[in-house]
Motif scaffolding. Structure first.
Motif, PDB file in Angstrom:
ATOM      1  N   GLY A  77     -35.772  52.696  91.843  1.00  0.00           N
ATOM      2  CA  GLY A  77     -36.045  54.112  92.051  1.00  0.00           C
ATOM      3  C   GLY A  77     -37.505  54.390  92.276  1.00  0.00           C
ATOM      4  N   PRO A  78     -37.880  55.651  92.367  1.00  0.00           N
ATOM      5  CA  PRO A  78     -37.058  56.839  92.115  1.00  0.00           C
ATOM      6  C   PRO A  78     -36.089  57.145  93.258  1.00  0.00           C
ATOM      7  CG  PRO A  78     -39.282  57.462  92.804  1.00  0.00           C
ATOM      8  CD  PRO A  78     -39.290  55.982  92.679  1.00  0.00           C
ATOM      9  N   TYR A  79     -34.860  57.569  92.865  1.00  0.00           N
ATOM     10  CA  TYR A  79     -33.822  57.894  93.837  1.00  0.00           C
ATOM     11  C   TYR A  79     -33.920  59.355  94.254  1.00  0.00           C
ATOM     12  CZ  TYR A  79     -31.676  53.485  92.563  1.00  0.00           C
ATOM     13  OH  TYR A  79     -31.449  52.154  92.363  1.00  0.00           O
ATOM     14  N   PRO A  80     -33.853  59.627  95.566  1.00  0.00           N
ATOM     15  CA  PRO A  80     -33.838  61.033  95.996  1.00  0.00           C
ATOM     16  C   PRO A  80     -32.473  61.657  95.726  1.00  0.00           C
ATOM     17  CG  PRO A  80     -33.631  59.593  97.892  1.00  0.00           C
ATOM     18  CD  PRO A  80     -33.791  58.698  96.693  1.00  0.00           C
ATOM     19  N   ARG A  81     -32.407  62.982  95.783  1.00  0.00           N
ATOM     20  CA  ARG A  81     -31.143  63.668  95.579  1.00  0.00           C
ATOM     21  C   ARG A  81     -30.126  63.253  96.659  1.00  0.00           C
ATOM     22  NH1 ARG A  81     -31.255  69.591  95.811  1.00  0.00           N
ATOM     23  NH2 ARG A  81     -33.479  69.330  95.591  1.00  0.00           N
ATOM     24  N   GLY A  82     -28.882  63.067  96.295  1.00  0.00           N
ATOM     25  CA  GLY A  82     -27.834  62.720  97.267  1.00  0.00           C
ATOM     26  C   GLY A  82     -27.958  61.302  97.795  1.00  0.00           C
ATOM     27  N   TYR A  83     -28.638  60.434  97.025  1.00  0.00           N
ATOM     28  CA  TYR A  83     -28.924  59.094  97.536  1.00  0.00           C
ATOM     29  C   TYR A  83     -27.660  58.319  97.925  1.00  0.00           C
ATOM     30  CZ  TYR A  83     -29.949  54.181  97.666  1.00  0.00           C
ATOM     31  OH  TYR A  83     -29.996  52.875  98.067  1.00  0.00           O
ATOM     32  N   ARG A  84     -26.618  58.370  97.069  1.00  0.00           N
ATOM     33  CA  ARG A  84     -25.438  57.521  97.334  1.00  0.00           C
ATOM     34  C   ARG A  84     -24.772  57.883  98.652  1.00  0.00           C
ATOM     35  NH1 ARG A  84     -23.130  55.354  92.071  1.00  0.00           N
ATOM     36  NH2 ARG A  84     -21.066  55.801  92.858  1.00  0.00           N
ATOM     37  N   VAL A  85     -24.654  59.183  98.912  1.00  0.00           N
ATOM     38  CA  VAL A  85     -24.022  59.618 100.165  1.00  0.00           C
ATOM     39  C   VAL A  85     -24.911  59.211 101.344  1.00  0.00           C
ATOM     40  CG1 VAL A  85     -23.267  61.637 101.497  1.00  0.00           C
ATOM     41  CG2 VAL A  85     -22.878  61.536  99.025  1.00  0.00           C
ATOM     42  N   ARG A  86     -26.203  59.448 101.179  1.00  0.00           N
ATOM     43  CA  ARG A  86     -27.132  59.107 102.269  1.00  0.00           C
ATOM     44  C   ARG A  86     -27.082  57.616 102.566  1.00  0.00           C
ATOM     45  NH1 ARG A  86     -32.139  62.961 100.582  1.00  0.00           N
ATOM     46  NH2 ARG A  86     -33.408  61.593 101.851  1.00  0.00           N
ATOM     47  N   LYS A  87     -27.008  56.819 101.522  1.00  0.00           N
ATOM     48  CA  LYS A  87     -26.966  55.370 101.740  1.00  0.00           C
ATOM     49  C   LYS A  87     -25.674  54.974 102.454  1.00  0.00           C
ATOM     50  CE  LYS A  87     -27.214  50.823  99.572  1.00  0.00           C
ATOM     51  NZ  LYS A  87     -26.039  50.312 100.209  1.00  0.00           N
ATOM     52  N   TRP A  88     -24.574  55.613 102.058  1.00  0.00           N
ATOM     53  CA  TRP A  88     -23.300  55.267 102.705  1.00  0.00           C
ATOM     54  C   TRP A  88     -23.396  55.561 104.207  1.00  0.00           C
ATOM     55  CZ3 TRP A  88     -19.442  57.449 105.608  1.00  0.00           C
ATOM     56  CH2 TRP A  88     -18.256  56.710 105.706  1.00  0.00           C
ATOM     57  N   VAL A  89     -23.929  56.718 104.543  1.00  0.00           N
ATOM     58  CA  VAL A  89     -24.055  57.087 105.960  1.00  0.00           C
ATOM     59  C   VAL A  89     -25.025  56.122 106.668  1.00  0.00           C
ATOM     60  CG1 VAL A  89     -24.807  58.901 107.562  1.00  0.00           C
ATOM     61  CG2 VAL A  89     -23.532  59.516 105.502  1.00  0.00           C
ATOM     62  N   ALA A  90     -26.147  55.844 106.019  1.00  0.00           N
ATOM     63  CA  ALA A  90     -27.148  54.957 106.643  1.00  0.00           C
ATOM     64  C   ALA A  90     -26.554  53.568 106.891  1.00  0.00           C
ATOM     65  CB  ALA A  90     -28.384  54.859 105.753  1.00  0.00           C
ATOM     66  N   ASP A  91     -25.765  53.087 105.946  1.00  0.00           N
ATOM     67  CA  ASP A  91     -25.136  51.763 106.128  1.00  0.00           C
ATOM     68  C   ASP A  91     -24.216  51.760 107.343  1.00  0.00           C
ATOM     69  OD1 ASP A  91     -26.461  50.815 103.958  1.00  0.00           O
ATOM     70  OD2 ASP A  91     -24.720  50.709 102.618  1.00  0.00           O
ATOM     71  N   ARG A  92     -23.444  52.859 107.483  1.00  0.00           N
ATOM     72  CA  ARG A  92     -22.501  52.917 108.628  1.00  0.00           C
ATOM     73  C   ARG A  92     -23.278  52.973 109.942  1.00  0.00           C
ATOM     74  NH1 ARG A  92     -20.336  52.505 104.397  1.00  0.00           N
ATOM     75  NH2 ARG A  92     -20.924  50.407 104.959  1.00  0.00           N
ATOM     76  N   LEU A  93     -24.384  53.768 109.961  1.00  0.00           N
ATOM     77  CA  LEU A  93     -25.198  53.858 111.183  1.00  0.00           C
ATOM     78  C   LEU A  93     -25.795  52.496 111.525  1.00  0.00           C
ATOM     79  CD1 LEU A  93     -27.153  57.210 110.792  1.00  0.00           C
ATOM     80  CD2 LEU A  93     -25.206  56.707 112.263  1.00  0.00           C
ATOM     81  N   THR A  94     -26.225  51.804 110.485  1.00  0.00           N
ATOM     82  CA  THR A  94     -26.805  50.475 110.701  1.00  0.00           C
ATOM     83  C   THR A  94     -25.761  49.554 111.305  1.00  0.00           C
ATOM     84  OG1 THR A  94     -28.252  50.849 108.820  1.00  0.00           O
ATOM     85  CG2 THR A  94     -28.030  48.591 109.545  1.00  0.00           C
ATOM     86  N   GLU A  95     -24.540  49.609 110.785  1.00  0.00           N
ATOM     87  CA  GLU A  95     -23.471  48.760 111.337  1.00  0.00           C
ATOM     88  C   GLU A  95     -23.187  49.120 112.798  1.00  0.00           C
ATOM     89  OE1 GLU A  95     -21.111  47.957 107.131  1.00  0.00           O
ATOM     90  OE2 GLU A  95     -20.470  49.576 108.456  1.00  0.00           O
ATOM     91  N   ALA A  96     -23.149  50.435 113.080  1.00  0.00           N
ATOM     92  CA  ALA A  96     -22.868  50.861 114.458  1.00  0.00           C
ATOM     93  C   ALA A  96     -24.004  50.452 115.393  1.00  0.00           C
ATOM     94  CB  ALA A  96     -22.657  52.374 114.501  1.00  0.00           C
ATOM     95  N   SER A  97     -25.229  50.394 114.865  1.00  0.00           N
ATOM     96  CA  SER A  97     -26.379  50.041 115.723  1.00  0.00           C
ATOM     97  C   SER A  97     -26.327  48.578 116.160  1.00  0.00           C
ATOM     98  CB  SER A  97     -27.695  50.342 115.002  1.00  0.00           C
ATOM     99  OG  SER A  97     -27.946  49.362 114.007  1.00  0.00           O
ATOM    100  N   VAL A  98     -25.582  47.773 115.436  1.00  0.00           N
ATOM    101  CA  VAL A  98     -25.437  46.363 115.842  1.00  0.00           C
ATOM    102  C   VAL A  98     -24.550  46.275 117.086  1.00  0.00           C
ATOM    103  CG1 VAL A  98     -24.582  44.077 115.125  1.00  0.00           C
ATOM    104  CG2 VAL A  98     -25.704  45.573 113.460  1.00  0.00           C
ATOM    105  N   LEU A  99     -23.585  47.224 117.175  1.00  0.00           N
ATOM    106  CA  LEU A  99     -22.535  47.109 118.196  1.00  0.00           C
ATOM    107  C   LEU A  99     -22.833  47.872 119.479  1.00  0.00           C
ATOM    108  CD1 LEU A  99     -19.541  47.728 115.727  1.00  0.00           C
ATOM    109  CD2 LEU A  99     -20.317  45.516 116.615  1.00  0.00           C
TER     110      LEU A  99
END
Ligand SMILES: Cc1cc2nc3c(=O)[nH]c(=O)nc-3n(C[C@H](O)[C@H](O)[C@H](O)COP(=O)(O)OP(=O)(O)OC[C@H]3O[C@@H](n4cnc5c(N)ncnc54)[C@H](O)[C@@H]3O)c2cc1C
Length: 437
Positions: A378-400
């Motif tokens: 940390g420190p973790y920003p507000r809404g971190y878990r949701v933001r990370k989930w979205v960021a992970d999906r975007l990262t995966e899509a950026s590979v393809l």
């Protein structure tokens, strides 16, 4: 202005001097290090590490020093385009980004060109000395005191504007406190990063490749389980610069044999270089414990006639290659501030607002990525878990997908702000890419 004094003559100081040369009759750059013709000094050991220049940093470089790319390339640097620039995630080659360009050069070579250009400006002079303090007149800075490099007596320079470009460990805050001012609040994130760079002789073992960069992503939980994180760039002098990185207990060491073994656990281009090319010299390591930024806009009081640029303002995880670009963008902000002809008697709040807006974007991106590391707490920003989930999906899509990756890399390259990744149509495209596989 009659005179501006830049304290620190490394990348950020040189950039600031260039911008100031349009606004001051006399620009003095105070730098204690004897930086040789090879561009290497004693006081900034990070100069030995692989440095990548983000495309926004490259744009700014060419903007302030027109024709410098041609000069660098004539001197042996390389300009990678299209498939010469390769990014891997969890061992998979990411979708190509049309029009991608990246410069391959060592930091000393790049900085050496910058230094020659700046020193060639008629109203800029370099003084080999250490800045030791500030001279105050009322609530403004009116001068800079110095000492000779060996500790002998130095000059005091009157200044309409003093610029702190003394890097991450700048003593400026101590000087301010001594004169009754407050320290700027600091945001920090402990990351415990280790870096190791080595040079290799370059032949045609990788064809036209100029940059290959590999990092762990969501599939491996951001751990080096699929491949080791690392990067190489083709640099001047027919060499490869190769960097390995690791966190906490996985920091790379200085042993050349261990370095080669680790390269052989990286993606293809690094493996090939480990097998085909001889190492030149040894391995240089660097430990980077904490990302840190000073937030001057949160101060109630700050003296006039003083600004802070480069790492003295913000020093972020080098893995994302933002430092040189942040230094250039802070100088841009300084140029914008000075064009409004501000009074030296009032604090440069406009400058700090502009510069910190740029730092905000870089900080948001790098700290969000660092929080994905299991050892970062940390420190973790507000809404971190949701933001990370979205960021992970975007990262995966950026590979393809090239279009998703183009925007993703636009943000990584600091050409677009992080909010460009929250556009609804962009998110819909990324979702379709993932559904279609
Ligand atoms: C391991 C590592 C890898 C990196 N990789 C990248 C990368 O790939 N891409 C990227 O963009 N950035 C990278 N960076 C970040 C980049 O190195 C910094 O952002 C950059 O050096 C900042 O420049 P600066 O001029 O602010 O500070 P520095 O380069 O640290 O220079 C500060 C200068 O101030 C001088 N100084 C110190 N005290 C005084 C004094 N009292 N008086 C006068 N002068 C003084 C020093 O001698 C020095 O020359 C990396 C950093 C590290 C640590």
């Amino acid at each position: 202005m009659k005179r501006a004094v830049v304290m620190g003559g490394s990348y950020a100081g040189l950039f600031a001097a260039r911008v100031l040369s349009d606004h001051a009759e006399d620009v003095v750059v105070v730098e204690p290090d004897a930086i040789g013709p090879d561009g290497l000094g004693r006081l900034t050991p990070q100069r030995h590490q692989l440095h990548a220049l983000l495309s926004m940093g490259h744009t700014q470089l060419e903007r302030w020093f027109p024709g410098i790319t041609d000069d660098l390339v004539k001197g042996g640097a390389l300009l990678g385009e299209g498939e010469d620039v390769r990014f891997y995630l969890d061992g998979r080659l990411k979708a190509p980004v049309p029009g991608a360009r990246m410069l391959g050069a060592t930091r000393p070579f790049l900085e050496g060109h910058l230094r020659r250009r700046v020193e060639g400006l008629g109203n800029v002079r370099s003084v080999r000395a250490r800045a030791t303090g500030l001279v105050f007149r009322g609530d403004r800075v009116a001068g800079v005191t110095t000492e000779a490099p060996g500790g002998g007596a130095g000059e005091t320079f009157d200044a309409d504007l003093a610029v702190d470009a003394m890097g991450r460990n700048s003593p400026l805050e101590d000087w301010l406190v001594r004169h009754g001012w407050d320290r700027a609040p600091v945001d920090g994130m402990r990351i415990d990063l280790g870096y190791a760079t080595a040079l290799f002789r370059r032949g045609d073992e990788l064809g036209g490749t100029v940059v290959a960069h590999s990092s762990p992503g969501p599939a491996s939980g951001y751990l080096p389980t699929v491949t080791e994180p690392g990067a190489l760039t083709a640099v001047e002098g027919d060499r490869w610069s190769v960097v390995l990185a690791g966190y906490a207990g996985h920091r790379p060491g200085p042993d050349p044999e261990e370095f080669l073994r680790r390269m052989r656990r990286c993606v293809d281009p690094l493996r090939t270089v480990a097998d085909a090319s001889p190492m030149i010299g040894g391995v240089r390591t660097y430990r980077f414990v904490e990302s840190r930024r000073r937030v001057h806009t949160r101060l109630d009081r700050f003296p006039g006639g003083l600004v802070v640029v480069g790492d003295a303002l913000a020093s972020v995880n080098p893995v994302y290659g933002q430092g040189l670009t942040l230094a250039a963008l802070a100088s841009n902000a300084l140029g914008a501030h000075l064009r409004a002809a501000p009074s030296p008697h009032v604090p440069a709040r406009d400058y700090f607002r502009l510069a910190e807006a740029v730092v905000d974007g870089a900080w948001e991106l790098s700290t969000a990525a660092d929080l994905a590391q299991p050892h970062v707490t940390g420190p973790y920003p507000r809404g971190y878990r949701v933001r990370k989930w979205v960021a992970d999906r975007l990262t995966e899509a950026s590979v393809l997908d090239s279009a998703v990756n183009a925007r993703y890399m636009g943000v990584v390259n600091m050409e677009l702000p992080p909010k460009a990744l929250t556009d609804v149509r962009f998110l819909a495209r990324a979702a379709r890419v993932l559904i279609d596989g």
